[in-house]
Design an enzyme around this catalytic site. Structure first.
Site, PDB file in Angstrom:
ATOM      1  N   GLU A   1       0.806  -1.203   0.000  1.00 61.83           N
ATOM      2  CA  GLU A   1       0.000   0.000   0.000  1.00 61.83           C
ATOM      3  C   GLU A   1       0.851   1.269   0.000  1.00 61.83           C
ATOM      4  O   GLU A   1       0.532   2.234  -0.688  1.00 61.83           O
ATOM      5  CB  GLU A   1      -0.916  -0.007   1.222  1.00 61.83           C
ATOM      6  N   ASP A   2       1.904   1.269   0.802  1.00 66.58           N
ATOM      7  CA  ASP A   2       2.626   2.522   1.041  1.00 66.58           C
ATOM      8  C   ASP A   2       3.918   2.691   0.244  1.00 66.58           C
ATOM      9  O   ASP A   2       4.502   3.758   0.259  1.00 66.58           O
ATOM     10  CB  ASP A   2       3.009   2.629   2.532  1.00 66.58           C
TER      11      ASP A   2
END
Ligand code: MN
Length: 739
Positions: free
Chosen positions: A92-93
């Site tokens: 996600e990051d």
């Protein structure tokens, strides 16, 4: 420059220390591949997160390491979960892709990481929290580990919430108490559930929390002394049984003490059972039940038991797998003490739930409680009709609850969620029986369809082919199955009725020489119907006056048009809250700030469900069409709003000053000692306190009066002062603010 290097060196050591601590916490057996994978995952995560920091300023990587440690040590998960926990935020990051994870760690791990990524609330900001929760549950049926790791992630975020701004804390707390705490309970993660609730309590009601912890602290020695006194005569007798055992006092969680005070309306001093005594015996599996009852007989030889408080969850475990024998006895000084008796295995399951449950799988010969539960979730998820919010509420009533056991006329047992009704039972037998249900007999007596089932009920359903469900039935059922069946039957009914409306519209438009398709699009949009079917249905039921409405349009080249732009009706304005709003003389220095800016620049109003006053803890909610609504954080709707529409929450706060006024309503009750009570109250309020009264009504009955008084109040301090003053008046028994 040198300084920067020192800091970097220090952080490196900090990270390595955290990683070593993680490795030490792993209790499960690992082969070489497991060890290599954990190392690899660690290195990948360190590298991927190297540029990120948490809100607190720490290196971001400390978060996944800690989540992995919680998985290993506090939930008891194995190497696969630890690898996934380390990687849970990378996709996600950071730049790492799912394909890379697949390549390095294989399909199983990448699938779990994928589930965790999709689960993250911030992953898709367009989705409501409800959508995200639905996702939580779809991944849960895939692999329960996804949700267990998510729990660890949430737990670490809750523990480190301090560096978040207050409105974010409130939002996260609301989400946690709305779905994660019940889910933790349902998965039997007792310790985590309790910690969730305690932290939520601390965030939402900081003052009550501080006060209660102080009281618990003050009385701790007293309580320890009492427990020791209680335990002493037991130990001698327990020694004689000749099985290893532990006996200890367990303080109740602060949030559960608070719930008692809040909902049972008792004072702290009135709660005696602030602790339970637990006896845990260590015996082999075949002797478990006998050993626990042996201990029970020892306890009840020493102390007198209260028979109706005996609970045997060993013979019939709770639906979340909990097994234990509970009894309440009368201890020294006549105080009630709850005693929990269980074995080491049961204790581990009680504290760690699902994870421990797996470990002991097959030890006891009972139907797998989690399998049944997961099956229920799958069934709910497979229903294509339910939207996310409906799904969540169905889920909460169906799968967080415990069960009720009932019987068919032939004596077959049926398990329904607690709270299920007679009509739910009909639908659980067969949808057709539900559709045509006209009456239900319980133990041979006719009951309303909304009758709530009790354990042991024997139920028969009366049907009639001509019967069909109506809207009102939705109120009589709680199970997801019955609800969705009724809803889809209603939908079908609407569709059929709508067909008539459609034909009517077709005729009308043909006469006007208007093309059907574009005209329908135009009308649906113009009148704000949410679907074509709704529009047709409104025509069919004549709640939409087709003839009158069509008159206002002109026809040009087979299309409908509005004659002139200004005839378009202005959007209806939502009436301002009738109970409370700033008065016209709102000139002073009391300012409402939203998102740190003066609120005047927004279209805002105060929510009538909780009537916030200056000084109250508040937040702003961006409503669909009424601008910003200001709510109190203690508002009964707050949890729901924050949990489901977190993205619409804005921070709001008061900057206080005494110059502006608000209306607050008080309810006063007391003893009616004849005429003059009104004069006395008004005198006290307006003359002595200098508070203006907006309205006042009072009625008495047989020496008792009840009144409602509306005051113009500057802030909560002044309000509290007024409440105190009124309370102290002769013959006034209660003064409460009406929410
Ligand atoms: Mn995380």
């Amino acid at each position: 420059m040198a300084e920067v290097q020192i800091i970097q060196e220090e952080e490196k050591q900090l990270i390595q220390r955290a990683y070593r601590q993680l490795l030490r916490s792993i209790k499960s057996e690992m082969d070489e591949e497991d060890q290599r994978n954990i190392r690899l995952a660690y290195e990948m995560a360190v590298d991927a997160h190297s540029k990120q920091r948490r809100k607190s300023g720490e290196p971001y990587i400390l978060h996944p390491i800690e989540v992995a440690r919680i998985c290993a040590e506090e939930i008891g998960l194995g190497p696969t979960a630890i690898v996934c926990a380390l990687l849970h935020d990378v996709v996600e990051d950071t730049d790492v892709t799912l394909d890379e994870i697949d390549e390095k760690f294989g399909a199983r791990i990448s699938r779990i990481v994928d589930g965790l990524t999709k689960l993250d609330g911030s992953y898709n900001k367009d989705n409501s929290q409800a959508e995200n929760f639905k996702k939580v549950l779809s991944t849960l049926v895939d692999d329960v580990r996804v949700v267990l790791i998510k729990m660890a992630d949430r737990l670490h975020n809750m523990r480190t919430l301090g560096s978040m701004p207050r409105h974010k804390q409130l939002k996260i707390a609301a989400e946690t108490s709305y779905i994660y705490a019940p889910l933790a309970h349902r998965l039997g993660l007792h310790a985590i559930k309790t910690e969730f609730q305690d932290i939520c309590f601390k965030i939402t009601e900081p003052e009550a929390h501080a006060e209660l912890s102080r009281k618990l602290q003050e009385t701790r020695r007293e309580r320890t002394r009492y427990i020791n006194e209680f335990i002493r005569p037991l130990t001698k007798k327990l020694d004689e049984i000749g099985v290893p055992y532990r006996i200890f006092g367990r303080p109740k969680a602060i949030s559960s003490v608070w719930n008692k005070i809040k909902f049972k309306l008792v004072t702290f001093e009135e709660i005696y059972d602030l602790f339970a005594v637990r006896i845990v015996v260590d015996v082999e599996s075949i002797r478990e039940k006998a050993a626990c009852w042996h201990v029970y007989s020892v306890v009840t030889d020493v102390y007198k038991p209260i028979p109706e408080r005996l609970k045997d969850w060993i013979t019939t475990p709770k639906s979340n797998g909990y097994e234990s024998l509970h009894t309440t006895v009368i201890g020294p000084k006549g105080r009630f003490v709850e005693v929990q008796i269980r074995t080491e295995r049961m204790d581990e399951i009680a504290e760690r739930g699902f994870a421990a449950h797996w470990k002991y799988k097959g030890v006891r010969n009972q139907t797998d409680v989690y399998e049944t539960w997961l099956e229920g979730i799958r069934e709910l998820l497979e229903n294509p009709n339910s939207d996310a919010l409906e799904f969540i509420s169905d889920f909460k009533t169906n799968l967080f609850n415990e069960e009720v056991y009932v019987y068919t006329p032939k004596g077959d047992m049926k398990v329904l969620p607690k709270g299920a009704t007679a009509l739910d039972f009909a639908f659980s037998i067969h949808s057709d029986i539900g559709y045509h249900c006209t009456g239900v007999k319980v133990n041979n007596r006719l009951v309303p369809m909304s009758y709530e089932l009790k354990n042991g009920d024997q139920i028969s359903v009366v049907t009639n082919r001509n019967q069909k469900p109506s809207e009102g039935w939705l109120k009589w059922v709680v199970t997801g199955k019955a609800k969705s069946k009724i809803r889809s039957s209603m939908k079908e009914e609407r569709r059929q009725q709508g067909q008539i409306g459609r034909e009517h519209l077709e005729r009308k438009l043909r006469n006007m020489k208007v093309d059907f398709e574009p005209a329908v699009e135009f009308l649906v949009k113009h009148y704000g119907f949410s679907s074509h079917i709704d529009f047709y249905f409104a025509i069919a039921t004549e709640s939409f006056d087709l003839r009158a409405e069509l008159k206002q349009f002109v026809v040009e080249a087979g299309r409908l048009h509005l004659p002139a732009p200004e005839t378009k009706p202005a959007p209806a304005e939502e009436p301002a809250s009738p109970v409370i709003r700033p008065q016209k003389n709102f000139t002073g220095k009391t300012r409402l700030l939203v998102g740190g800016e003066p609120a005047d620049q927004y279209n805002y109003s105060f929510a009538s469900c909780c009537n916030p006053l200056p000084g109250d803890d508040i937040f702003a909610f961006l409503s669909q069409n009424a601008g910003l609504k200001i709510h109190r954080t203690s508002c009964p709707n707050a949890v729901h709003l924050m949990a489901n529409y977190g993205y619409r929450i804005m921070k709001a706060e008061w900057v206080s000053s005494p110059d502006s006024t608000f209306v607050a309503d008080l309810k006063i009750t007391g003893i009616d000692d004849g005429p003059g009570i009104i004069e006395r109250l008004t005198h006290e309020i307006s003359t002595k306190l200098g508070v203006n009264i907006r309205s006042f009504n009072i009625h008495g009955d047989e020496g008792y009066f009840e009144g409602k008084i509306s005051l113009f109040i500057a802030n909560t301090d002044q309000l509290n002062m007024a409440i105190r003053t009124l309370k102290n008046l002769r013959n006034v028994s209660t003064v409460t603010r009406i929410e």
